[in-house]
Every structure is written in structure tokens, then in C-alpha cells.
Design a protein around this motif. Structure first.
Motif, PDB file in Angstrom:
ATOM      1  N   ASP A  54       0.810  -1.334   0.129  1.00 39.42           N
ATOM      2  CA  ASP A  54      -0.020   0.045  -0.048  1.00 39.42           C
ATOM      3  C   ASP A  54       0.920   1.340  -0.016  1.00 39.42           C
ATOM      4  N   ALA A  55       2.004   1.275   0.752  1.00 46.38           N
ATOM      5  CA  ALA A  55       3.005   2.351   0.565  1.00 46.38           C
ATOM      6  C   ALA A  55       3.700   2.423  -0.378  1.00 46.38           C
ATOM      7  N   GLY A  56       3.709   1.623  -1.385  1.00 48.63           N
ATOM      8  CA  GLY A  56       4.454   1.566  -2.659  1.00 48.63           C
ATOM      9  C   GLY A  56       6.198   1.354  -2.250  1.00 48.63           C
ATOM     10  N   LEU A  57       6.206   0.507  -1.356  1.00 49.71           N
ATOM     11  CA  LEU A  57       7.702   0.028  -1.122  1.00 49.71           C
ATOM     12  C   LEU A  57       8.028  -0.870  -2.104  1.00 49.71           C
ATOM     13  N   ARG A  58       9.117  -1.139  -2.591  1.00 53.44           N
ATOM     14  CA  ARG A  58       9.688  -1.951  -3.498  1.00 53.44           C
ATOM     15  C   ARG A  58      10.137  -3.376  -2.895  1.00 53.44           C
ATOM     16  N   ARG A  59      10.753  -3.311  -1.805  1.00 54.59           N
ATOM     17  CA  ARG A  59      11.331  -4.557  -1.237  1.00 54.59           C
ATOM     18  C   ARG A  59      11.284  -4.352   0.175  1.00 54.59           C
ATOM     19  N   LEU A  60      11.115  -5.639   0.954  1.00 50.37           N
ATOM     20  CA  LEU A  60      11.398  -5.641   2.210  1.00 50.37           C
ATOM     21  C   LEU A  60      12.646  -6.703   2.363  1.00 50.37           C
ATOM     22  N   VAL A  61      13.536  -6.259   3.436  1.00 47.11           N
ATOM     23  CA  VAL A  61      14.589  -7.212   3.811  1.00 47.11           C
ATOM     24  C   VAL A  61      14.681  -7.413   5.397  1.00 47.11           C
ATOM     25  N   GLY A  62      14.853  -9.052   5.726  1.00 47.54           N
ATOM     26  CA  GLY A  62      14.876  -9.281   7.242  1.00 47.54           C
ATOM     27  C   GLY A  62      16.104 -10.160   7.382  1.00 47.54           C
ATOM     28  N   GLU A  63      16.550 -10.066   8.591  1.00 48.50           N
ATOM     29  CA  GLU A  63      17.877 -10.706   8.834  1.00 48.50           C
ATOM     30  C   GLU A  63      17.206 -11.726   9.766  1.00 48.50           C
ATOM     31  N   VAL A  64      17.914 -13.188   9.651  1.00 52.28           N
ATOM     32  CA  VAL A  64      17.351 -14.327  10.272  1.00 52.28           C
ATOM     33  C   VAL A  64      18.753 -15.049  10.835  1.00 52.28           C
ATOM     34  N   PRO A  65      18.785 -15.673  12.088  1.00 50.46           N
ATOM     35  CA  PRO A  65      20.041 -16.280  12.386  1.00 50.46           C
ATOM     36  C   PRO A  65      20.349 -17.257  11.366  1.00 50.46           C
ATOM     37  N   SER A  66      21.502 -17.677  10.703  1.00 53.01           N
ATOM     38  CA  SER A  66      21.730 -18.653   9.782  1.00 53.01           C
ATOM     39  C   SER A  66      21.454 -20.000  10.526  1.00 53.01           C
ATOM     40  N   ASP A 121      26.740 -16.439  10.784  1.00 53.19           N
ATOM     41  CA  ASP A 121      25.815 -16.021  11.829  1.00 53.19           C
ATOM     42  C   ASP A 121      24.395 -15.386  11.235  1.00 53.19           C
ATOM     43  N   TRP A 122      24.406 -14.781  10.346  1.00 54.37           N
ATOM     44  CA  TRP A 122      23.176 -14.011   9.950  1.00 54.37           C
ATOM     45  C   TRP A 122      22.755 -14.317   8.236  1.00 54.37           C
ATOM     46  N   ALA A 123      21.335 -14.443   7.982  1.00 54.01           N
ATOM     47  CA  ALA A 123      21.103 -14.592   6.832  1.00 54.01           C
ATOM     48  C   ALA A 123      20.339 -13.611   6.344  1.00 54.01           C
ATOM     49  N   GLU A 124      20.283 -12.998   5.070  1.00 51.10           N
ATOM     50  CA  GLU A 124      19.522 -11.748   4.636  1.00 51.10           C
ATOM     51  C   GLU A 124      18.658 -12.366   3.681  1.00 51.10           C
ATOM     52  N   LEU A 125      17.333 -11.929   3.964  1.00 50.63           N
ATOM     53  CA  LEU A 125      16.217 -12.420   2.921  1.00 50.63           C
ATOM     54  C   LEU A 125      15.302 -11.503   2.467  1.00 50.63           C
ATOM     55  N   ARG A 126      15.100 -11.447   1.245  1.00 52.12           N
ATOM     56  CA  ARG A 126      14.618  -9.974   0.677  1.00 52.12           C
ATOM     57  C   ARG A 126      13.377 -10.822  -0.198  1.00 52.12           C
TER      58      ARG A 126
END
Length: 219
Positions: free
Chosen positions: A144-156, A178-183
Motif C-alpha cells: 500500500d505504501a509503494g515500497l519495492r522490497r522488504l529485507v529481513g535478517e535471520v540467524p543462519s 551468523d546471519w542470513a539476509e532474505l529479501r
């Protein structure tokens, strides 16, 4: 130019989010919960929610070694502008109050097109479908806000959460020890993944709004 979802179901959902009407959901165990925008009077409720999280869940949400929210941190967490900082909580209704059992939020980055998300569910309510509902609601707000992507970090090491986010459409972009980045790329005009309830009649929307107002003031 930012575009909004155009399907009737998406338009109804976006309108409800915009005016703050709660989304009522049924969890796998039959419990009824609601998802609503966080409010400034949620500080005490949110503090209890964080205190009840396991050390592992608090670490994933706030960083390793995090113990409890200070009063200043709680005030900051529940005071969002709804534009660059958007937050929703899942709650259960008590006799004269609510109990927070989950949270989903995003903070828009400096470029204005991408946001970093966080999501956490109370340990005893995990596995009941609440994370799906919260993330779906957050994704809808981001679109709704017009964002193009979201990114989250999760422990690997948290393969369960990584699989969950992949099931919700996220792709692992980078992964360290340690961490994985998901988009996830947010396409315009994509409706919610969750089943949509029938469109409420105007009188029903007003009735629910009045019920919510009376509940907030303890009637």
C-alpha cells in the motif's frame, strides 16, 4: 509514482489498515486473535510481551544478550508515525484489556523504497499460524505504501524461520556464518496471500469501529 492494489479485496484490506480497524484471525488451535496497528498506550502490554519471550526469541528480535526493554525503549517502540515506521501487534482480548502475543514492523531505509522488517511471536503461540497472518498483514501495508522490497535478517542457524520466510515469498540474498539476509520484491497489485473475508457492509464496519472504541475505554 506509487500505485495501489486495485482488487476489491485488496482495497478493503488497505482501507481497514489505514483507519486502524483490527483484522480478526482464527489460529490453528481455534483461538481468536486480532491484528491491529500499535498504539501509544501499548507500552505496558509490549513490555510484558517482551519479558515473556524466551532468551532465543528476544535475541533474534533485539540482538544477543538483550534482557528487557527500558521505559524509553518501550515508548520508542510504540510511538510510530505509520509512514516510515509501521508496526502491528497481534493481541488476545482479556476481560478488561489485551495481551500482546506477536509483533511485525518495518522501518523504511533512507532510499525510501526499501524497509527492514522484524517479526516475533510469543513462544507459546508459535506454530499456530500467527506469523503467517502478521507477515501477510505487514506485506500488504508495505505494498500500500509503494515500497519495492522488504529485507529481513535471520540467524543462519534458524532454518525453521528461513524456510517460513521463503514460503512467504522471500529469497535468501546473502548468508554468513551468523546471519542470513532474505529479501522480497513487492509487486504492485498483488493481493493478500491469506483468504479474504467477505466485504463488510458499511454498517458492520461502523459497528466494529464502535466496539473497538468502547473496548479501548473499558466499557
Amino acid at each position: 509514482m506509487r500505485h495501489a492494489n486495485t482488487t476489491p479485496a485488496a482495497a478493503i484490506a488497505a482501507t481497514r489498515r489505514a483507519v486502524g480497524l483490527p483484522r480478526h484471525v482464527r489460529l490453528h488451535n481455534g483461538a481468536q486473535a486480532q491484528i491491529r496497528a500499535v498504539r501509544s498506550d501499548d507500552a505496558k502490554r509490549f513490555g510484558g510481551f517482551v519479558a515473556g519471550l524466551s532468551a532465543a526469541s528476544r535475541g533474534e528480535r533485539f540482538g544477543r544478550g538483550f534482557d528487557a526493554c527500558s521505559p524509553a525503549t518501550l515508548v520508542d517502540l510504540v510511538n510510530v508515525d505509520g509512514i516510515r515506521r509501521v508496526a502491528f501487534v497481534a493481541t488476545l482480548r482479556l476481560d478488561h484489556d489485551e495481551e500482546v502475543i506477536g509483533e511485525a514492523r518495518y522501518d523504511v531505509n533512507a532510499d525510501g523504497d526499501c524497509a527492514a522488517l522484524t517479526l516475533v511471536v510469543a513462544d507459546i503461540w508459535q506454530g499456530q499460524g500467527l506469523a503467517d497472518q502478521l507477515l501477510d498483514h505487514l506485506l500488504g501495508a508495505a505494498r500500500d505504501a509503494g515500497l519495492r522490497r522488504l529485507v529481513g535478517e535471520v540467524p543462519s542457524s534458524n532454518r525453521r524461520t528461513i524456510r517460513f520466510m521463503q514460503r512467504m515469498g522471500f529469497v535468501a540474498f546473502a548468508q554468513g556464518a551468523d546471519w542470513a539476509e532474505l529479501r522480497i520484491e513487492l509487486k504492485r497489485g498483488v493481493a493478500s496471500r491469506m483468504p479474504q473475508a467477505p466485504a463488510p457492509r458499511p454498517v458492520e464496519v461502523v459497528r466494529r469501529w464502535l466496539d473497538n472504541q468502547l473496548f479501548q475505554f473499558g466499557f
